[in-house]
Design an enzyme around this catalytic site. Structure first.
Site, short mmCIF file in Angstrom:
data_model
loop_
_atom_site.label_atom_id
_atom_site.label_comp_id
_atom_site.label_asym_id
_atom_site.label_seq_id
_atom_site.Cartn_x
_atom_site.Cartn_y
_atom_site.Cartn_z
N LYS A 177 0.74 -1.24 0.01
CA LYS A 177 -0.07 0.02 0.03
C LYS A 177 1.00 1.11 0.13
CE LYS A 177 -3.95 1.86 2.63
NZ LYS A 177 -4.71 1.98 3.82
N SER A 221 -10.01 2.41 2.79
CA SER A 221 -8.74 3.06 1.94
C SER A 221 -7.95 1.94 1.27
CB SER A 221 -7.98 4.07 2.67
OG SER A 221 -7.15 3.41 3.75
N SER A 245 -10.38 0.05 7.09
CA SER A 245 -9.88 0.18 5.69
C SER A 245 -9.19 -1.25 4.96
CB SER A 245 -8.83 1.35 5.61
OG SER A 245 -9.57 2.50 5.78
#
EC number: 6.3.5.7
Length: 493
Positions: free
Chosen positions: A78, A156, A180
């Site tokens: 990420k 997210s 998330s």
């Protein structure tokens, strides 16, 4: 295209050790899959040269014997994790061009375990969002498709979820501040684990809300999450909130034997207007666990109704404090200044240009609730309610509950643009089942458990006792086996 990227981490590990495949072959297959998946928008900074260099080193290590479980396994990272020499932007314009001179503790541990980094994954800007539409790179598209709409992969960690679901990588890192990891995992039919706060180091991860953020694994199944978590977890002296506790062998704990375990069903999670399909799946999950030998009890978590407002005071407050460092002085984007502009003009113009609308909204909310006249009315009150939410869970666990079963999300994946244009509060409601876990610092996992009538994946969430991820993973493994979820998105990209 090769089927190698479809392997689970466990299957790839076994194939690598038997010499049936090399890490270079596995990595090249994933890189080819990434090249063919531009339409998904999942990978935003690719590192093919670095990936192949690490894959060759992993093959040498595997030949020598005694390599760790993740040696040679291609992963996506990420964009919130700082990676040495590789752009780390947190999907924000304000960090454009930022290449850290250091490696986050979690990614350093994965690197040292021999894992191969394929590149950086898309996400909501500064992890603020539930649909991956606030990214400077543009939205991620869910690989699941049932009509002519493009669907959100959740947020997210939407890039991580889409990349794993679409078989672009074997696993990925995510972070979870209010859901998330778990919400995108549910939207894309994969497994995602948010560990206990402090189980994984936060050092080198771009901060959103420091008392809520926690890194965790996203993978194709529960076993792969267990393998990843073992490498990601551990005490870090550089992070004062990191717990100095031994890291168990999470994979070895996956017995799936939950006979005699007590599973709590919180009555407050039965929300008005909950879709029938979510209600039915929850009832099925309850039955599956009961059939596997668990004792099911109804429990009360009375302060649940205050969780969303509490979260949306605490998280923006911490965000406004953490994001104050992005000022155009030391790194990242700096606005062009007119003659006569001073330093305050530079701060204001840089932040106005660099931050997206959702980040600005949360910074302003956070600054407001921390301001002199409102600190006690909002922030301090929210902290007190947070303590009550944590006590609800503590009381349930003290009464003998081993894990708590809830839905992971209030719906299946929705279309891109369907909520972003509406009232932002509608988007915030996506976190209704997940934020309590972050406020209480508990471990939680989303397990794919079924599909809705349109054929989109739905997840169930299990919440565990603090520091008992091994036990939680074993219960999740039992649920996963009972659910028998094997659906995959049909390739359209």
């Amino acid at each position: 295209m090769s089927d190698l990227p479809k392997l689970t981490i466990a299957a790839a590990r076994d194939a690598l050790r038997k010499g049936e495949v090399t890490s270079v072959e596995l990595t090249e297959a994933c890189l080819a899959a990434i090249d063919g998946a531009e339409a998904l928008g999942a990978f935003v900074h690719r590192t093919p040269e670095l990936a192949l260099e690490r894959a060759r080193a992993a093959d040498e290590r595997l030949k020598a014997g005694g390599a760790p479980d993740l040696c040679g396994i291609p992963l996506g990272i990420k964009d919130l994790f700082c990676t040495e020499g590789v752009p780390s932007q947190a999907a924000s314009r304000i960090l454009e061009g930022f290449r850290p001179e250091y490696e986050s503790t979690v990614t350093a541990q994965l690197r040292d375990a021999g894992a191969v980094m394929l590149g950086k994954l898309n996400m909501d800007e500064f992890a603020m969002g539930s649909s991956n539409e606030t990214s400077v790179y543009g939205p991620v598209v869910n690989p699941w498709k049932v009509d002519d709409r493009q669907l959100t992969p959740g947020g997210s960690s939407g890039g991580s979820a889409a990349a794993v679901a679409a078989d672009l990588c074997l696993g990925a890192t995510g972070t979870d501040t209010g859901g998330s990891i778990r919400q995108p995992a549910a939207f894309t039919g994969i497994a995602g684990l948010k560990p206990t706060y402090g189980r994984c180091s936060r050092w080198g991860i771009v901060a959103f809300a420091s008392s809520l953020d926690q890194a965790g694994p996203m993978a194709k199944d529960v076993r792969d999450c267990a393998i990843l978590l073992k490498a990601m977890a551990g005490h870090d002296p550089k992070d004062s909130t990191s717990a100095d506790l031994p890291v168990p062998d999470f994979e070895a704990a996956l017995t799936g034997d939950i006979r005699g375990k007590t599973i709590g069903i919180p009555r407050e999670y039965r929300m008005d207007g909950m879709p029938e399909e979510i209600e039915a799946l929850w009832a099925e999950g309850r039955q599956m666990l009961e059939d596997a030998g668990a004792r099911i009890v109804d429990i009360s978590l009375p302060h649940t109704k205050y969780a969303l407002p509490t979260y949306y005071v605490i998280a923006p407050a911490e965000a406004s404090s953490n994001l104050a460092r992005y000022d155009g002085v030391r790194y990242g984007h700096r606005a062009k200044l007119a003659q006569g502009d001073g330093i305050v003009d530079m701060y204001e113009k840089t932040r106005a240009e660099g931050f997206g609308a959702e980040v600005k909204r949360r910074v302003m909310v956070g600054t407001y609730v921390l301001s002199a006249g409102f600190y006690d009315a909002y922030y301090n009150r929210a902290r007190k309610v947070r303590a009550l939410i944590k006590k609800d869970f503590d009381d349930a666990f003290a009464e003998g509950v081993d894990a708590i079963l809830t839905p992971a999300t209030p719906s299946a994946a929705f279309g891109l643009g369907e909520m972003a244009e509406a009232d932002p509060v509608q988007m915030y409601l996506n976190d209704v089942f997940t934020v309590t876990v972050n406020l209480a610092g508990l471990p939680g996992i989303s397990v794919p458990a079924g599909v809705d009538r349109a054929g989109l994946p739905l997840g169930l969430q299990l919440i565990g006792r603090p520091w008992e991820e091994a036990d939680l993973l074993s219960t999740a493994y039992a649920l996963e086996r009972a659910a028998g979820f094997v659906s995959k998105p049909r390739k359209w990209w």
